[in-house]
Write a protein that holds these residues in place. Sequence first.
Motif, PDB file in Angstrom:
ATOM      1  N   GLY A  12      16.282  38.663  44.625  1.00 34.44           N
ATOM      2  CA  GLY A  12      15.385  37.435  44.859  1.00 34.44           C
ATOM      3  C   GLY A  12      15.645  36.370  43.977  1.00 34.44           C
ATOM      4  O   GLY A  12      15.228  35.219  44.214  1.00 34.44           O
ATOM      5  N   ALA A  13      15.906  36.667  42.723  1.00 31.18           N
ATOM      6  CA  ALA A  13      16.174  35.714  41.761  1.00 31.18           C
ATOM      7  C   ALA A  13      17.784  35.632  41.244  1.00 31.18           C
ATOM      8  O   ALA A  13      18.071  34.535  40.806  1.00 31.18           O
ATOM      9  N   THR A  14      18.278  36.864  40.921  1.00 35.12           N
ATOM     10  CA  THR A  14      19.440  37.013  40.387  1.00 35.12           C
ATOM     11  C   THR A  14      20.516  37.749  41.411  1.00 35.12           C
ATOM     12  O   THR A  14      20.117  38.946  41.922  1.00 35.12           O
ATOM     13  N   LEU A  15      21.560  37.251  41.262  1.00 34.87           N
ATOM     14  CA  LEU A  15      22.832  37.903  42.200  1.00 34.87           C
ATOM     15  C   LEU A  15      23.406  39.011  41.485  1.00 34.87           C
ATOM     16  O   LEU A  15      23.469  39.132  40.220  1.00 34.87           O
ATOM     17  N   ASN A  16      23.454  40.025  42.400  1.00 35.21           N
ATOM     18  CA  ASN A  16      23.754  41.484  41.565  1.00 35.21           C
ATOM     19  C   ASN A  16      25.465  41.213  41.334  1.00 35.21           C
ATOM     20  O   ASN A  16      26.208  40.712  42.129  1.00 35.21           O
ATOM     21  N   PRO A  17      25.819  41.777  40.372  1.00 34.11           N
ATOM     22  CA  PRO A  17      27.283  41.623  39.772  1.00 34.11           C
ATOM     23  C   PRO A  17      28.042  42.387  40.918  1.00 34.11           C
ATOM     24  O   PRO A  17      29.350  41.988  40.942  1.00 34.11           O
ATOM     25  N   ALA A  18      27.509  43.303  41.740  1.00 34.24           N
ATOM     26  CA  ALA A  18      28.384  43.844  42.677  1.00 34.24           C
ATOM     27  C   ALA A  18      28.915  42.798  43.758  1.00 34.24           C
ATOM     28  O   ALA A  18      30.114  43.006  44.406  1.00 34.24           O
ATOM     29  N   THR A  19      28.158  41.826  44.015  1.00 28.95           N
ATOM     30  CA  THR A  19      28.669  40.630  44.838  1.00 28.95           C
ATOM     31  C   THR A  19      30.086  40.120  44.365  1.00 28.95           C
ATOM     32  O   THR A  19      30.946  39.590  45.079  1.00 28.95           O
ATOM     33  N   ALA A  20      29.876  39.752  43.074  1.00 28.76           N
ATOM     34  CA  ALA A  20      31.071  39.005  42.468  1.00 28.76           C
ATOM     35  C   ALA A  20      32.311  40.123  42.574  1.00 28.76           C
ATOM     36  O   ALA A  20      33.298  39.572  42.594  1.00 28.76           O
ATOM     37  N   LYS A  21      31.909  41.348  42.554  1.00 30.27           N
ATOM     38  CA  LYS A  21      33.394  42.327  42.582  1.00 30.27           C
ATOM     39  C   LYS A  21      33.793  42.353  44.140  1.00 30.27           C
ATOM     40  O   LYS A  21      34.970  42.373  44.342  1.00 30.27           O
ATOM     41  N   CYS A  22      32.927  42.169  44.874  1.00 32.89           N
ATOM     42  CA  CYS A  22      33.358  42.034  46.460  1.00 32.89           C
ATOM     43  C   CYS A  22      34.202  40.685  46.387  1.00 32.89           C
ATOM     44  O   CYS A  22      35.112  40.903  47.342  1.00 32.89           O
ATOM     45  N   VAL A  23      33.760  39.736  45.840  1.00 33.73           N
ATOM     46  CA  VAL A  23      34.785  38.501  45.942  1.00 33.73           C
ATOM     47  C   VAL A  23      36.030  38.735  45.521  1.00 33.73           C
ATOM     48  O   VAL A  23      36.931  38.466  46.089  1.00 33.73           O
ATOM     49  N   THR A  24      36.215  39.579  44.293  1.00 32.73           N
ATOM     50  CA  THR A  24      37.593  39.763  43.835  1.00 32.73           C
ATOM     51  C   THR A  24      38.314  40.601  44.982  1.00 32.73           C
ATOM     52  O   THR A  24      39.419  40.369  45.181  1.00 32.73           O
ATOM     53  N   CYS A  25      37.668  41.525  45.507  1.00 33.61           N
ATOM     54  CA  CYS A  25      38.231  42.431  46.468  1.00 33.61           C
ATOM     55  C   CYS A  25      38.660  41.366  47.973  1.00 33.61           C
ATOM     56  O   CYS A  25      39.843  41.398  48.275  1.00 33.61           O
ATOM     57  N   ALA A  26      37.791  40.663  48.070  1.00 33.95           N
ATOM     58  CA  ALA A  26      38.245  39.698  49.310  1.00 33.95           C
ATOM     59  C   ALA A  26      39.396  38.742  49.097  1.00 33.95           C
ATOM     60  O   ALA A  26      40.364  38.346  49.917  1.00 33.95           O
ATOM     61  N   ARG A  27      39.331  38.328  47.963  1.00 29.71           N
ATOM     62  CA  ARG A  27      40.783  37.352  47.407  1.00 29.71           C
ATOM     63  C   ARG A  27      41.893  38.150  47.492  1.00 29.71           C
ATOM     64  O   ARG A  27      42.891  37.275  47.493  1.00 29.71           O
ATOM     65  N   ALA A  28      41.966  39.429  47.466  1.00 28.30           N
ATOM     66  CA  ALA A  28      43.232  40.027  47.609  1.00 28.30           C
ATOM     67  C   ALA A  28      43.734  40.155  48.925  1.00 28.30           C
ATOM     68  O   ALA A  28      44.958  40.500  49.368  1.00 28.30           O
ATOM     69  N   LEU A  29      42.949  39.672  50.092  1.00 29.19           N
ATOM     70  CA  LEU A  29      43.450  39.394  51.586  1.00 29.19           C
ATOM     71  C   LEU A  29      44.256  38.258  51.304  1.00 29.19           C
ATOM     72  O   LEU A  29      44.054  37.208  50.892  1.00 29.19           O
TER      73      LEU A  29
END
Length: 321
Positions: A12-29
């Motif tokens: 609700g206030a802070t983005l979980n670091p797990a989301t940033a790791k999903c971005v790294t995964c997505a960038r590999a496509l």
Amino acid sequence: MAQILIIAEHDGATLNPATAKCVTCARALPDAAITIVVCAADASAVAAQAARLAGVERVVMLENPANAEPLAALIAPQIVALAGAFTHLFGPSTTFGKDLMPRVAALLDCAQVSNIMAVEDATHFRRPTYAGNAIVTVESRAGERLVGTVRTASFEAAGGGGAAAIESVRLDVALPTHTRFLRRAAAKADRPDLQSATRVISGGRALGSAENFKILYELADELGAAVGASRAAVDAGFAANDMQVGQTGKIIAPELYIAIGISGAIQHLTGITDARTIVAINKDAEAPIFEIADFGLVGDLFQIVPELQRLVAGSRAVKAD
């Protein structure tokens, strides 16, 4: 081009670091165009954090009073309504993602790849199986939408420096009423979150009681570490369920992992194989944990752990002077 939608996990206030790791995964496509969607009652603060992640092109805010709590039953229909031309929908392989993403896949009537640990291309992904003893390559059908959960322990978090566009989207979606939020109960702790901590100390059944876990807490406080437990310790009632590390608990990848009184069952090792440095303390020199440990101490944990705490405290005092 791969049009990727990542569902943000946040409090609700802070983005979980797990989301940033999903971005790294997505960038590999190949040719990835990445959008993050933030579902919240007020998404502005979290959306701003998501927009700063490197590689993200757009952040969508789905603001609805019903999104004040992350209820998968309510969020899933909204994600489906937003899915549109997205070819891949990713979420973290956390409690949040494991609850939400299968619902999204079912509503979209499309395939899901769970626990993605590596990307080969837009249709080929690697994931662990048999408690991490084997790695399989999963192929999805070309031209069909794919839902996936990302094994966050396998990816570094995307860095900052991004400046993605942020937009608010209104959806006319009928939300189910069979699920409703009643209350939240969470253990209060001053220690780091187990899932994202850089240092973790875990205890096993050898500690003998919940009372004896206090020596782990004291060492953890000196090191600024989170505290975890083996399934055996949790089943014995020595530690809370949310502290469990392993195949049926949390998969973690800290910089330092200290296993105390843990023999090293394969289910536990599955949860820590991505840790950078593993230290094992066990009186049994033949314990399986020593096979993967970078450093091992054979001896009585009730003598070793207090001595470690004393040394760490002494080192901190010297630095302070």
